[in-house]
Design a protein around this motif. Structure first.
Motif, mmCIF file in Angstrom:
data_model
loop_
_atom_site.group_PDB
_atom_site.id
_atom_site.type_symbol
_atom_site.label_atom_id
_atom_site.label_comp_id
_atom_site.label_asym_id
_atom_site.label_seq_id
_atom_site.Cartn_x
_atom_site.Cartn_y
_atom_site.Cartn_z
ATOM 1 N N LEU A 3 0.942 -1.262 0.029
ATOM 2 C CA LEU A 3 -0.049 0.088 0.086
ATOM 3 C C LEU A 3 0.750 1.266 -0.064
ATOM 4 C CD1 LEU A 3 -2.867 1.409 0.233
ATOM 5 C CD2 LEU A 3 -2.714 1.203 2.601
ATOM 6 N N ALA A 4 1.981 1.270 0.877
ATOM 7 C CA ALA A 4 2.579 2.485 0.795
ATOM 8 C C ALA A 4 3.504 2.767 -0.539
ATOM 9 C CB ALA A 4 3.905 2.211 2.060
ATOM 10 N N TYR A 5 3.965 1.691 -1.075
ATOM 11 C CA TYR A 5 4.633 1.887 -2.441
ATOM 12 C C TYR A 5 3.632 2.255 -3.343
ATOM 13 C CZ TYR A 5 6.616 0.409 -7.203
ATOM 14 O OH TYR A 5 7.121 0.516 -8.289
ATOM 15 N N LEU A 6 2.457 1.635 -3.461
ATOM 16 C CA LEU A 6 1.515 1.979 -4.559
ATOM 17 C C LEU A 6 0.954 3.413 -4.217
ATOM 18 C CD1 LEU A 6 -0.698 -1.349 -4.844
ATOM 19 C CD2 LEU A 6 1.169 -0.412 -6.363
ATOM 20 N N ALA A 7 0.736 3.924 -3.054
ATOM 21 C CA ALA A 7 0.502 5.077 -2.741
ATOM 22 C C ALA A 7 1.445 6.252 -3.025
ATOM 23 C CB ALA A 7 0.104 5.326 -1.266
ATOM 24 N N THR A 8 2.533 5.826 -2.923
ATOM 25 C CA THR A 8 3.666 6.805 -3.326
ATOM 26 C C THR A 8 3.796 6.793 -4.751
ATOM 27 O OG1 THR A 8 4.742 6.224 -1.273
ATOM 28 C CG2 THR A 8 6.061 7.526 -2.971
ATOM 29 N N GLU A 9 4.074 5.714 -5.717
ATOM 30 C CA GLU A 9 4.298 5.710 -6.934
ATOM 31 C C GLU A 9 3.022 5.852 -7.862
ATOM 32 O OE1 GLU A 9 7.388 5.733 -8.182
ATOM 33 O OE2 GLU A 9 8.007 5.802 -6.219
ATOM 34 N N TYR A 10 1.929 5.260 -7.526
ATOM 35 C CA TYR A 10 0.868 5.217 -8.201
ATOM 36 C C TYR A 10 -0.459 5.685 -7.760
ATOM 37 C CZ TYR A 10 4.070 2.371 -10.804
ATOM 38 O OH TYR A 10 5.329 1.819 -11.243
ATOM 39 N N PRO A 11 -0.491 6.877 -7.002
ATOM 40 C CA PRO A 11 -1.717 7.348 -6.375
ATOM 41 C C PRO A 11 -2.978 7.534 -7.110
ATOM 42 C CG PRO A 11 -0.124 9.330 -6.843
ATOM 43 C CD PRO A 11 0.551 7.913 -7.170
ATOM 44 N N ASP A 12 -2.853 7.913 -8.247
ATOM 45 C CA ASP A 12 -4.213 8.250 -8.927
ATOM 46 C C ASP A 12 -4.763 6.842 -9.441
ATOM 47 O OD1 ASP A 12 -3.535 10.788 -8.987
ATOM 48 O OD2 ASP A 12 -2.620 11.008 -10.724
ATOM 49 N N GLU A 13 -3.917 5.846 -9.963
ATOM 50 C CA GLU A 13 -4.529 4.596 -10.182
ATOM 51 C C GLU A 13 -4.810 3.766 -9.182
ATOM 52 O OE1 GLU A 13 -1.522 5.913 -11.173
ATOM 53 O OE2 GLU A 13 -1.094 5.905 -13.263
#
Length: 120
Positions: A3-13
């Protein structure tokens, strides 16, 4: 961690997939639940998050795989060393597999506050 990685790198998606899949933002639910629900979004080819992470996501789509097999299409082979990581440029630098293996096998440096344990 996902979740931390996705929220940082791909927040819109990530936000788009949460609204489409679960009907709310990941910020509106407990952190542990959002983390559990975020993991599958990175591997499902129908999710925007998966498509952003892997530009060749369509090869994981079962329907596309069947059609590609019938038509005789094969995935493109990558030139040069295989790349590890999917960063969007926020300090992320692609490395070769050999560089990643060297880094992973290097002696680990203890971080601040870590207690040293003795090996038996």
């Amino acid at each position: 961690m996902v979740l931390a990685y996705l929220a940082t790198e791909y927040p819109d998606e990530l936000e788009t997939d949460f609204w489409r899949s679960y009907g709310c933002s990941w910020r509106d639910m407990p952190l542990w639940r959002a983390a559990v629900l975020a993991s599958p979004l990175a591997t499902r080819p129908e999710c925007e998050t998966c498509r952003a992470i892997d530009p060749q996501w369509w090869w994981r789509d079962p329907l596309f795989s069947v059609v590609a097999a019938v038509v005789g299409l094969k995935p493109e082979k990558q030139d040069g060393p295989q790349q590890v990581g999917h960063g969007r440029g926020r300090g992320a630098v692609p490395v070769s597999r050999e560089q990643a293996e060297r880094f992973l096998h290097a002696p680990r440096r203890p971080f601040e506050g870590e207690q040293k344990t003795s090996k038996k």
